[in-house]
Design a protein around this motif. Structure first.
Motif, mmCIF file in Angstrom:
data_model
loop_
_atom_site.group_PDB
_atom_site.id
_atom_site.type_symbol
_atom_site.label_atom_id
_atom_site.label_comp_id
_atom_site.label_asym_id
_atom_site.label_seq_id
_atom_site.Cartn_x
_atom_site.Cartn_y
_atom_site.Cartn_z
ATOM 1 N N MET A 76 -2.160 22.920 86.621
ATOM 2 C CA MET A 76 -3.128 23.988 86.355
ATOM 3 C C MET A 76 -2.633 25.322 86.911
ATOM 4 O O MET A 76 -2.797 26.362 86.275
ATOM 5 C CB MET A 76 -4.553 23.643 86.778
ATOM 6 N N LEU A 77 -1.985 25.295 88.082
ATOM 7 C CA LEU A 77 -1.436 26.542 88.629
ATOM 8 C C LEU A 77 -0.371 27.106 87.697
ATOM 9 O O LEU A 77 -0.345 28.298 87.390
ATOM 10 C CB LEU A 77 -0.813 26.296 90.008
ATOM 11 N N LEU A 78 0.537 26.224 87.250
ATOM 12 C CA LEU A 78 1.660 26.704 86.441
ATOM 13 C C LEU A 78 1.186 27.279 85.107
ATOM 14 O O LEU A 78 1.592 28.358 84.703
ATOM 15 C CB LEU A 78 2.645 25.557 86.218
ATOM 16 N N MET A 79 0.277 26.544 84.448
ATOM 17 C CA MET A 79 -0.196 27.038 83.141
ATOM 18 C C MET A 79 -0.932 28.352 83.310
ATOM 19 O O MET A 79 -0.800 29.267 82.497
ATOM 20 C CB MET A 79 -1.083 25.996 82.474
ATOM 21 N N ASN A 80 -1.711 28.435 84.403
ATOM 22 C CA ASN A 80 -2.435 29.671 84.653
ATOM 23 C C ASN A 80 -1.474 30.845 84.875
ATOM 24 O O ASN A 80 -1.670 31.932 84.332
ATOM 25 C CB ASN A 80 -3.337 29.484 85.874
ATOM 26 N N SER A 81 -0.412 30.620 85.669
ATOM 27 C CA SER A 81 0.460 31.764 85.956
ATOM 28 C C SER A 81 1.326 32.099 84.742
ATOM 29 O O SER A 81 1.649 33.275 84.527
ATOM 30 C CB SER A 81 1.304 31.520 87.212
ATOM 31 N N VAL A 82 1.677 31.101 83.934
ATOM 32 C CA VAL A 82 2.391 31.417 82.696
ATOM 33 C C VAL A 82 1.536 32.327 81.824
ATOM 34 O O VAL A 82 1.999 33.346 81.311
ATOM 35 C CB VAL A 82 2.769 30.124 81.936
ATOM 36 N N ASN A 83 0.234 31.973 81.724
ATOM 37 C CA ASN A 83 -0.660 32.831 80.937
ATOM 38 C C ASN A 83 -0.749 34.232 81.518
ATOM 39 O O ASN A 83 -0.793 35.220 80.784
ATOM 40 C CB ASN A 83 -2.058 32.215 80.862
ATOM 41 N N ALA A 84 -0.780 34.310 82.851
ATOM 42 C CA ALA A 84 -0.891 35.619 83.504
ATOM 43 C C ALA A 84 0.317 36.483 83.179
ATOM 44 O O ALA A 84 0.185 37.671 82.885
ATOM 45 C CB ALA A 84 -1.029 35.429 85.008
ATOM 46 N N ILE A 85 1.512 35.878 83.226
ATOM 47 C CA ILE A 85 2.737 36.649 82.943
ATOM 48 C C ILE A 85 2.788 37.034 81.464
ATOM 49 O O ILE A 85 3.182 38.142 81.111
ATOM 50 C CB ILE A 85 3.989 35.817 83.318
ATOM 51 N N LYS A 86 2.334 36.101 80.617
ATOM 52 C CA LYS A 86 2.332 36.388 79.178
ATOM 53 C C LYS A 86 1.441 37.576 78.859
ATOM 54 O O LYS A 86 1.682 38.308 77.898
ATOM 55 C CB LYS A 86 1.785 35.173 78.403
ATOM 56 N N ARG A 87 0.375 37.748 79.657
ATOM 57 C CA ARG A 87 -0.595 38.790 79.349
ATOM 58 C C ARG A 87 -0.106 40.191 79.744
ATOM 59 O O ARG A 87 -0.712 41.183 79.390
ATOM 60 C CB ARG A 87 -1.932 38.478 80.026
#
Lengths: 276, 284, 276
Positions: free
Chosen positions: A144-155
């Motif tokens: 959950m941490l990794l998917m969340n931070s990937v989304n954050a960087i993508k944004r």
């Protein structure tokens, strides 16, 4: 008329979803709050005999230690994985990484507990210990941490990154000067939600990290701890002992307060991000 | 340095999966080797007689999850429709916060609620010998998976473009026709993912189920008898893992339960993931 | 960011280590019948020897013996004898010390007791657990179905009860309606029903959970400590703690404490028969 019928029917069906959150919360508070003050203040778990357990401080400490340890172990890996995704991976590797994360999210926590039991407790001889629990919880919150931070960087708008690149910034500078300032609220949101998750998992630490009583502060990372979650589980079964059940409700209240505080923190940060 | 850290992290994520499934398979290997797939069909679980049939627990797990979905799907869909299509904006976020609150309650607290509210209610209202049964587990699970279904459906409905809504309205479709012919079909991939995730969660939930299911290794008799104590894969693991010695056949059999659970839930979450992948591809 | 998190992790670790270099933590696990004695004694022992902390967790006799085999505990607790399979795995590496004796009471809900069931013969109890008798009326009680509570297979109480009643420690009980785990869980089940029968250590009897006399006619014996002492109660047993022969010396000292007058006073206060 037909429309009103359909709408009424929908609302009737949805009623449980409206009432349940309030009902559950109110019931837990109603049962737990009266028991809360003396459960917190009296005695210590060392002095208490079985069935007259009071003072939840050791349990709270244990839960918080497990949570902090899990986050400290998982956060660097999640961040590293995210940077790999954003900077080094090709399309196939990206797909594979996200695929693995989806796969990990779907696996029930108790299965992580079983694997921790095999590998950490038995094969590495860590025994039933704080460290075992931390590692298991870290693996549980990692996806959950990794998917969340990937989304954050993508944004982060790609123009920003492109501009930084054009200025000749190295990867390290890009991360420090551009990405982190832009993404930190989202990263922290993910971390807080991960903490809330680590705090509410019970099954995977029940047989790998915690004991019933006797711990006030673990002597080392290789000692077992007591935790609020597992304590609640033991007390829940003591139906014939009114005092124990009261403390179970009190533990539930404390646990919910902690988890809710973390989620509120997360949504507050989410709002910063939206406004900023 | 940065490179090393990045690559190590990615490698760790990969290793976790390999190590987990690998060791589960390795530890459960003696069990599969001993009986092949026969135990999947037998309901007899008597560790002291070296009988390790998994059928009762598998059936129990699926029954509990099905009851949960049968309740949570209509309620969750209705709640999502109500919040996005009937209520004004502020209410929408309030309902969502309510669901997030419900989702945040730890499962062991649900167990406590089940043990102290649900079981006595079932026992006295249905005149049962004991409230510990599959129905109790299913009801409890339905509350636990409701937020997943509701939130995923809400997101999917919000993503149906206003263009499509306007077209439907201009065609003179009524509210319910719009809902059934346009909104729900358009949102279906997202809803489906939500339902699959909820199913995975319901199958893997341990603490709450363990406290209310009764832990009887018996295949429901007749097959639709949900009012008798039963067993699920998770509650079997939770109850017996401590007492099985590392390396024994009992331990191996419990690891087989874990492996089975992992494989089932992985399949389910992959199905959900593939679905959501397709949506994002199709989206302009 | 990373450096900070490792710093914190190190600080937590050192903080945990710095507690007391000479401190010893012993871990006890197993029978929930023995647990109250060991838990209370552990607290008393810790007050006299502040450098020794003893953590206690339950799980049942099976867990107690398994954790000695797997070296996950220093002190095992068991309310039954070690069976052949377990003995083979232990391979003589463990000392068994008997610290107390108790009775496995056949318990019924208060309503059943008040309704007229004060005694049952071993044969009648066996028929109930085999599913041949299903209603209390047959036994002179109220007209109510019998809620037959069985225990998890590895539990000490289960072994002793099944051996005395059904003839084999591992006998199946086809009449069982629900399975319970710890003594507390079983006590709660019986207390919350008005048609239950179950098996519990005599220390768990109270107003809601009544022990009945076991035997034929006027030779039936109530499960109290006096009848354990003169060995007239048919389902009595010894309570053990297990110590690894190569285990820490502190565990042995704690065992001696359990056998000392002070430890035996705790045994007596917990409702069991002291052995010294």
């Amino acid at each position: 008329m037909n429309e009103r019928c359909a709408k009424t029917l929908t609302i009737m069906l949805a009623l449980p979803a409206l009432l349940l959150p309030a009902a559950c919360l109110l019931y837990i508070l109603f049962k737990g709050i009266p028991a809360l003050d003396w459960a917190m203040l009296s005695g210590s778990s060392q002095d208490a005999a079985f069935g007259s357990i009071s003072a939840l401080w050791p349990q709270i400490t244990g839960s918080l230690l497990l949570m902090l340890g899990a986050c400290l172990l998982a956060a660097p890996v999640a961040l590293g994985g995210t940077l790999f995704y954003a900077l080094a991976a090709n399309i196939r590797q990206r797909k594979a990484l996200l695929g693995i994360m989806h796969l990990l999210v779907g696996i029930p926590p108790i299965v992580y507990g079983l694997c921790g039991l095999i590998v950490l407790v038995h094969m590495l001889h860590w025994g039933i210990s704080l460290l075992t629990g931390m590692v298991i919880l870290a693996v549980i919150i990692l996806p959950m941490l990794l998917m969340n931070s990937v989304n954050a960087i993508k944004r982060i708008p790609s123009e920003k990154t492109a501009a930084a690149r054009a200025l000749g910034l190295s990867n390290g500078q890009l991360i420090r000067r551009v990405w982190l300032p832009a993404a930190w609220p989202a990263l922290m949101t993910g971390l807080l939600l991960g903490m809330a998750r680590a705090l509410s998992e019970t099954a995977p630490i029940l047989f790998t990290a915690t004991v019933f009583s006797g711990v006030s502060w673990p002597d080392s990372l290789f000692s077992p701890v007591t935790s609020l979650q597992t304590h609640l589980f033991y007390l829940a079964q003591e139906g014939a002992n009114a005092e124990a059940v009261d403390i179970a409700w009190a533990s539930a209240v404390i646990l919910i307060i902690l988890v809710t505080a973390l989620s509120f923190g997360a949504s507050a940060l989410r709002n910063i991000r939206m406004n900023g | 340095m940065l490179n090393l850290w990045m690559r190590t992290s990615a490698l760790i994520s990969l290793l976790v999966v390999v190590v987990m499934l690998g060791f589960l398979l390795q530890q459960s290997w003696p069990y599969w080797q001993h009986d092949g797939l026969n135990p999947l069909l037998s309901g007899d679980w008597y560790p002291y007689e070296h009988l390790f049939g998994l059928a009762a627990a598998i059936i129990g797990s699926f029954w509990a999850a099905l009851i949960a979905l049968a309740i949570a799907i209509p309620t969750g869909l209705a709640a999502a429709v109500m919040s996005t299509e009937i209520l004004p904006g502020p209410w929408r976020s309030l309902m969502r916060s309510g669901m997030e609150l419900l989702a945040g309650i730890p499962s062991v607290v649900y167990g406590l609620l089940g043990l102290w509210i649900l079981l006595p209610l079932l026992q006295s209202n249905l005149h049962l010998l004991t409230g510990h049964n599959l129905l109790a587990a299913g009801l409890l699970l339905s509350v636990m998976v409701l937020p997943t279904i509701m939130v995923m459906t809400q997101d999917a409905l919000c993503e149906v473009s206003s263009h499509q809504r306007d077209t439907a309205a201009s065609l003179g479709m009524g509210w319910s026709a719009r809902l059934w012919r346009v909104l729900l079909p358009q949102a279906w991939p997202g809803i489906r993912s939500g339902i699959l995730l909820a199913l995975g969660r319901a199958l893997g939930e341990t603490m709450a189920v363990m406290l209310v299911v009764g832990s009887m290794d018996r295949i429901p008799d007749p097959w639709y008898n949900l009012l008798a104590p039963a067993q699920t894969l998770t509650s079997r693991i939770g109850r017996e893992i401590g007492e099985s010695a590392f390396g024994s056949m009992h331990f191996s059999a419990l690891m087989a339960c874990g492996l089975l659970l992992a494989l089932i839930t992985i399949t389910i979450s992959m199905l959900a993931h593939i679905r959501s992948d397709k949506i994002s591809v199709n989206r302009p | 960011m990373q450096r900070i998190s490792y710093f914190i992790l190190a600080a937590v670790f050192l903080g945990a280590q710095a507690h007391d270099a000479a401190a010893v933590t012993l871990h006890a696990a197993g029978s929930t019948t023995v647990l109250p004695v060991v838990s209370t004694a552990a607290a008393a022992y810790h007050r006299q020897h502040p450098d020794v902390t003893i953590t206690v967790s339950g799980g049942g006799s099976g867990v107690g013996i398994a954790s000695m085999i797997q070296h996950t505990a220093d002190i095992g607790m068991a309310s039954r004898e070690i069976d052949a399979e377990e003995a083979a795995k232990l391979n003589g590496k463990v000392d068994v010390l008997t610290i107390a004796k108790d009775a496995v009471a056949v318990v019924v809900s208060k309503a059943v007791y008040v309704g007229g069931v004060h005694q049952l013969s071993l044969r009648q109890i066996a028929d109930i657990y085999r599913g041949k008798i299903k209603n209390w009326e047959t036994l002179g009680g109220p007209d109510a179905q019998i809620l037959v509570i069985d225990k998890e297979a590895s539990r000490g109480t289960r072994h002793v009860f099944a051996e005395a009643v059904l003839g084999d420690a591992h006998a199946r009980a086809p009449g069982a309606s629900v399975i319970s785990g710890s003594n507390n869980e079983e006590q709660a089940l019986v207390a919350h029903s008005d048609q239950a029968i179950g098996m519990l250590s005599n220390a768990w009897l109270n107003d809601d959970v009544r022990g009945i006399a076991v035997g034929e006619g006027n030779k039936a014996i109530f499960p109290d400590i006096g009848h354990v002492r003169d060995s007239s109660y048919p389902i009595s047993r010894s309570l053990h703690i297990l110590l690894s022969k190569k285990g820490p010396p502190e565990a042995r000292e704690f065992a001696n404490f359990l056998l000392s007058p002070q430890g035996q006073a705790i045994v007596k206060k917990s409702g069991y028969l002291p052995v010294r």
